[in-house]
Design a protein around this motif. Structure first.
Motif, PDB file in Angstrom:
ATOM      1  N   VAL A 363      69.278  19.135 -28.392  1.00 27.96           N
ATOM      2  CA  VAL A 363      69.333  19.893 -29.615  1.00 27.96           C
ATOM      3  C   VAL A 363      70.719  20.460 -29.959  1.00 27.96           C
ATOM      4  N   HIS A 364      70.642  20.237 -31.432  1.00 30.76           N
ATOM      5  CA  HIS A 364      71.723  20.995 -32.189  1.00 30.76           C
ATOM      6  C   HIS A 364      71.441  22.224 -32.436  1.00 30.76           C
ATOM      7  N   TRP A 365      72.026  23.607 -32.222  1.00 31.14           N
ATOM      8  CA  TRP A 365      71.477  24.697 -32.768  1.00 31.14           C
ATOM      9  C   TRP A 365      72.111  25.329 -34.089  1.00 31.14           C
ATOM     10  N   LYS A 366      71.304  25.717 -34.762  1.00 36.87           N
ATOM     11  CA  LYS A 366      71.648  26.329 -36.045  1.00 36.87           C
ATOM     12  C   LYS A 366      72.865  27.309 -35.799  1.00 36.87           C
ATOM     13  N   GLY A 367      73.877  27.410 -36.623  1.00 31.29           N
ATOM     14  CA  GLY A 367      74.967  28.448 -36.312  1.00 31.29           C
ATOM     15  C   GLY A 367      76.051  28.098 -35.389  1.00 31.29           C
ATOM     16  N   TYR A 368      75.657  26.967 -34.606  1.00 31.38           N
ATOM     17  CA  TYR A 368      76.610  26.717 -33.478  1.00 31.38           C
ATOM     18  C   TYR A 368      77.207  25.123 -33.504  1.00 31.38           C
ATOM     19  N   ASP A 369      78.465  24.950 -33.214  1.00 31.57           N
ATOM     20  CA  ASP A 369      79.004  23.686 -33.297  1.00 31.57           C
ATOM     21  C   ASP A 369      78.348  22.686 -31.985  1.00 31.57           C
ATOM     22  N   GLN A 370      79.006  21.548 -31.841  1.00 34.30           N
ATOM     23  CA  GLN A 370      78.496  20.483 -31.133  1.00 34.30           C
ATOM     24  C   GLN A 370      78.689  20.889 -29.420  1.00 34.30           C
ATOM     25  N   THR A 371      79.587  21.666 -29.459  1.00 31.73           N
ATOM     26  CA  THR A 371      79.960  22.109 -28.002  1.00 31.73           C
ATOM     27  C   THR A 371      78.725  22.863 -27.307  1.00 31.73           C
ATOM     28  N   TYR A 372      78.006  23.645 -28.131  1.00 32.73           N
ATOM     29  CA  TYR A 372      76.796  24.226 -27.808  1.00 32.73           C
ATOM     30  C   TYR A 372      75.398  23.402 -27.526  1.00 32.73           C
ATOM     31  N   GLU A 373      75.432  22.342 -27.923  1.00 32.01           N
ATOM     32  CA  GLU A 373      74.328  21.175 -28.001  1.00 32.01           C
ATOM     33  C   GLU A 373      73.801  21.242 -26.371  1.00 32.01           C
ATOM     34  N   THR A 374      72.601  21.579 -26.234  1.00 34.44           N
ATOM     35  CA  THR A 374      71.856  21.297 -24.925  1.00 34.44           C
ATOM     36  C   THR A 374      70.705  20.344 -24.942  1.00 34.44           C
ATOM     37  N   TRP A 375      70.514  19.948 -23.752  1.00 32.61           N
ATOM     38  CA  TRP A 375      69.224  19.376 -23.334  1.00 32.61           C
ATOM     39  C   TRP A 375      68.166  20.105 -23.069  1.00 32.61           C
ATOM     40  N   GLU A 376      67.133  20.035 -23.631  1.00 32.79           N
ATOM     41  CA  GLU A 376      65.882  21.113 -23.870  1.00 32.79           C
ATOM     42  C   GLU A 376      64.758  20.396 -23.077  1.00 32.79           C
ATOM     43  N   PRO A 377      64.025  20.848 -22.073  1.00 36.45           N
ATOM     44  CA  PRO A 377      62.863  20.293 -21.746  1.00 36.45           C
ATOM     45  C   PRO A 377      61.591  20.579 -22.919  1.00 36.45           C
ATOM     46  N   ILE A 378      60.702  19.582 -22.976  1.00 40.69           N
ATOM     47  CA  ILE A 378      59.689  19.753 -24.114  1.00 40.69           C
ATOM     48  C   ILE A 378      58.901  20.855 -24.160  1.00 40.69           C
ATOM     49  N   ARG A 379      58.906  21.684 -23.029  1.00 40.57           N
ATOM     50  CA  ARG A 379      58.016  22.933 -23.259  1.00 40.57           C
ATOM     51  C   ARG A 379      58.962  24.010 -24.136  1.00 40.57           C
ATOM     52  N   ASN A 380      60.225  23.977 -24.154  1.00 36.80           N
ATOM     53  CA  ASN A 380      61.035  24.891 -24.924  1.00 36.80           C
ATOM     54  C   ASN A 380      60.904  24.537 -26.363  1.00 36.80           C
ATOM     55  N   LEU A 381      60.244  23.470 -26.983  1.00 35.58           N
ATOM     56  CA  LEU A 381      60.217  23.024 -28.326  1.00 35.58           C
ATOM     57  C   LEU A 381      58.861  23.129 -28.802  1.00 35.58           C
ATOM     58  N   SER A 382      57.996  23.987 -28.213  1.00 37.12           N
ATOM     59  CA  SER A 382      56.577  24.218 -28.578  1.00 37.12           C
ATOM     60  C   SER A 382      56.446  24.766 -29.965  1.00 37.12           C
ATOM     61  N   ASN A 383      57.573  25.467 -30.464  1.00 40.12           N
ATOM     62  CA  ASN A 383      57.549  26.255 -31.672  1.00 40.12           C
ATOM     63  C   ASN A 383      58.292  25.477 -32.827  1.00 40.12           C
TER      64      ASN A 383
END
Length: 795
Positions: A363-383
């Motif tokens: 995931v690339h997060w809005k307002g953050y650069d690529q150093t803050y990109e994270t691997w998120e389990p599918i349950r965290n993307l339910s929204n």
């Protein structure tokens, strides 16, 4: 392994005559005569529980005209004098043909009429299931005995699959063999119906009961082949043609297998697009989840009748699903809201190293650069259903992950460390229960899921030695159970142009509508060193033409004599050659990347003409001192060290009359493990190679403690590049990782000349140009000359 020639029929014993009809089975005047002399023999057979057929129940009918019979079966009518009875000839001299007096179109056995081409049960020894055979000849011998020629059908347990893996195959399924032999007519028990099924036909109708046959089985190279496609029944060649042929390389390591296949295929005029994966188990989970995601978002044509895939089917392994939460607001007290700007990658495993395995998205997060990109389990993307849907749609369009039917060719060498002789705790009774052998199941499960057109599996010879070849038989059984045609061969790397023996097993699999690739004849004179299991002697790939001239075997000097001298602690990964090529092998192996045909590897460097990876594993001070004592002569090893004696039964032992010599650290110059290795009979510890020798095999570990790996003239082990040369790697092929990791990469690789040769065989087969009835083929090139690009090749 079952062989038709070893069948036992209860009516045949040397001490008991065959009980059958009276002398001339077709003569009307003799047909009603009764020979009273047969009565004692008949009685003795009945007492033994043997099958006895009365004269009225056994009869050959409708003689075939003599001219036609002689034309169809000329070897039966040689009119040669016979010194033995037909029964003795049949069983004692397999090469002599039983001579015939007449041939017939029909036979009556137990009041049942048989014709040529019928299938029947044939009586076996007591307690065994009846054999099954097709009747291909009915004839009377010159000794006036009634015979039939059988073409045998095998059950799964009669083939290489064997009894332990027969459960993989439908019990109703039988395989038509190429085994034919002659048998007394009264072996026949009854008729049996066998439905012939075309594997290529989309709507296969398999009978609910009885037997069916869709494959032919032959012993040479243990081949299972579609019975209608290029087999013994006339069929059509329905080769598929796809604009892009994707090759998936599992357990890819440094990619030598898939790269060599691509190079060989290109020599045959076929281009492959390659994908390489190492973590096969996680990859299998990932592609299964990916298929379900594509179904969920209605991207696949073969949607289930039930409609969209349920959320539960995309469970990430932790009990969480892709679904919208009922309450979309954040929990009270949340300090900050993170908004997903983009999902751009997917994996299955534990990318965050938290011991939580499952399906993850990058995931690339809005307002953050690529150093803050994270691997998120599918349950965290339910929204984030729309973001997820967008990622899946784009990924499906760009084919970021394979779906069933999208992969043309899968190759790989699933590790089976549980068969290694170094493993003290090998599970011979249940090899697949050993976690070290589970990757073979993963490999087959991946094939079952992706349904490729072609498969090539490589493995060590131990899969055919350990537990009576259980794992090799399992691999064949799994492919046949998936309706793949198969062929197994054993190839020595040195037979194709490198100075090492290195025997490996290769298993082809081919879709029923494709031709099975052949095995290339050897091009060089190399003899494997007694590694071939006798039970699998049919699969040795050897050159059977006595008048075919093979190239002289290469030796170590042919491959490495031009390489510059390096020390025990060489630190430079790259260096100038500083020498010139001395042999033809060295000339071609030095080719720059731009001149090597189809070297499709993800290169992280520009071709610089430098020599890469010419580093050796740094020996510790004690071993370095020991190596310095090993004489620089052919055959030298630890037995040449001071204080070692070799007794009459070729066992090494310490000289009791000498004080034990020690190295600077105070440890013995001759270590105890060298004396005790293989009970003192091995000459491998601290063995020095010689330039005129052929190396047994390139290994993954470079320690000299129990293998011959010391350089002929330098006090070190062979370098990574020297090992790579023995495997046929072009010098422009740069490796990455630690020194130990690079040794492992080279040691685990398939030798380049072998993978190139197999790639060429595949290229011919997938174009329908190979003769799949012939398991072996001749290569139009030799290694390493085939590495060179021609002027009109695309890079």
């Amino acid at each position: 392994m079952a062989r038709g020639s070893k069948r036992k029929f209860i009516i045949k014993e040397e001490s008991d005559p065959i009980i059958e009809e009276e002398p001339d089975l077709i003569s009307e005047e003799d047909s009603d005569e009764k020979n009273s002399d047969l009565k004692p023999l008949l009685d003795s057979q009945r007492k033994k529980g043997r099958k006895v057929i009365n004269n009225d129940e056994l009869r050959l009918l409708n003689p075939i005209p003599a001219n036609e019979a002689r034309e169809r079966w000329p070897l039966r009518y040689q009119d040669q004098p016979r010194s033995q009875s037909s029964t003795e000839t049949l069983y004692d001299s397999a090469e002599e043909i039983v001579q015939a007096k007449y041939h017939y179109a029909n036979a009556m056995v137990d009041s049942c009429l048989y014709k040529l081409g019928d299938t029947a049960y044939v009586q076996a020894e007591e307690g065994k299931p009846h054999y099954i055979a097709r009747i291909v000849e009915l004839f009377q011998t010159i000794d006036k005995q009634a015979y039939f020629k059988a073409q045998w059908f095998y059950r799964a347990e009669d083939t290489v699959i064997n009894e332990e893996n027969a459960a993989l195959i439908d019990k109703r399924r039988v395989f038509l063999s190429d085994m034919h032999d002659d048998n007394p007519l009264n072996c026949i028990v009854s008729k049996v119906e066998i439905a012939q099924i075309d594997l290529v036909v989309k709507e296969r109708t398999i009978p609910q009961s009885g037997f069916y046959c869709d494959m032919k089985y032959s012993l040479p190279y243990l081949t299972f082949k579609n019975i209608f496609h290029g087999g013994c029944f006339k069929g059509s060649n329905n080769n598929s043609s796809k604009p892009q042929k994707l090759l998936l390389d599992l357990y890819s390591g440094c990619g030598a297998m898939s790269i060599g296949i691509c190079m060989g295929a290109s020599l045959a005029g076929v281009d492959l697009v390659t994908v390489r994966k190492e973590g096969a188990e996680d990859f299998l989970c990932l592609i299964k989840k990916w298929q379900k995601l594509c179904k969920k978002f209605s991207l696949l044509d073969d949607q289930d009748d039930s409609g969209e895939t349920s959320d539960e089917e995309i469970d990430d392994g932790q009990g969480c699903t892709v679904s919208e939460q009922e309450d979309g607001e954040d929990d009270e007290g949340s300090e900050e809201v993170y908004e997903v700007e983009k999902i751009f990658d997917i994996c299955f495993g534990d990318p965050n190293k938290r011991k939580e395995r499952g399906l993850y998205f990058k995931v690339h997060w809005k307002g953050y650069d690529q150093t803050y990109e994270t691997w998120e389990p599918i349950r965290n993307l339910s929204n984030c259903k729309e973001k997820l849907k967008d990622f899946v749609r784009k990924g499906h369009k760009s084919n970021i992950l394979p779906l069933p039917g999208s992969v043309y060719f899968i190759c790989g060498g699933p590790p089976c460390q549980g068969v290694s002789g170094y493993n003290r705790y090998r599970n011979e009774k249940a090899p697949l229960d050993d976690e070290k052998n589970k990757q073979l199941m993963v490999f087959m499960d991946t094939i079952e899921h992706l349904q490729p057109r072609y498969i090539l599996m490589e493995n060590v010879v131990d899969i055919l030695k350990f537990a009576k070849g259980f794992l090799g038989r399992y691999a064949i059984g799994r492919l046949v159970s998936m309706n793949y045609q198969t062929r197994m061969g054993m190839m020595a790397a040195g037979s194709y142009g490198v100075p090492q023996c290195r025997v490996r097993v290769f298993l082809w699999g081919a879709h029923p509508s494709e031709k099975i690739p052949q095995y290339p004849f050897p091009t060089h004179e190399v003899v494997s060193r007694g590694l071939n299991p006798k039970e699998f002697e049919e699969i040795n790939v050897v050159h059977g033409k006595k008048d075919y001239r093979l190239e002289k075997a290469l030796n170590l000097g042919d491959a490495i004599s031009d390489l510059p001298q390096v020390g025990n602690d060489e630190k430079d990964k790259e260096r100038e050659y500083g020498t010139v090529a001395c042999t033809g092998f060295q000339k071609y192996i030095r080719l720059p990347r731009k001149d090597v045909i189809k070297l499709t590897v993800d290169s992280r460097h520009k071709s610089s003409g430098m020599l890469y990876d010419h580093q050796s594993l740094r020996l510790n001070a004690d071993d370095y001192e020991r190596v310095g004592y090993i004489p620089k002569k052919k055959g030298a090893n630890f037995r040449d060290l001071p204080g070692v004696l070799v007794n009459e039964d070729n066992r090494a032992e310490l000289d009791p009359t000498q004080e034990r010599k020690r190295v600077k650290s105070g440890k013995p110059l001759v270590p105890d493990y060298a004396i005790k290795f293989v009970k003192g009979k091995s000459t491998k510890p601290f063995g020095r190679l010689w330039m005129d020798e052929i190396v047994n095999t390139v290994v993954t570990r470079a320690e000299p403690h129990n293998q011959i790996i010391i350089h002929p003239s330098q006090d070190r082990v062979l370098t990574i590049r020297e090992n790579a040369r023995l495997q046929g790697f072009p010098d422009c092929y740069k490796l990455f990782g630690t020194i130990k990791e690079r040794y492992i990469q080279v040691g685990n690789a398939v030798a380049f000349p072998v993978s190139i040769a197999l790639g060429y065989a595949f290229g011919l087969a997938c174009q329908g140009k190979s003769q799949d009835d012939e398991p072996l083929m001749t290569l139009p090139f030799k290694f390493p000359q085939c590495l060179a690009r021609s002027s009109d090749d695309d890079n």
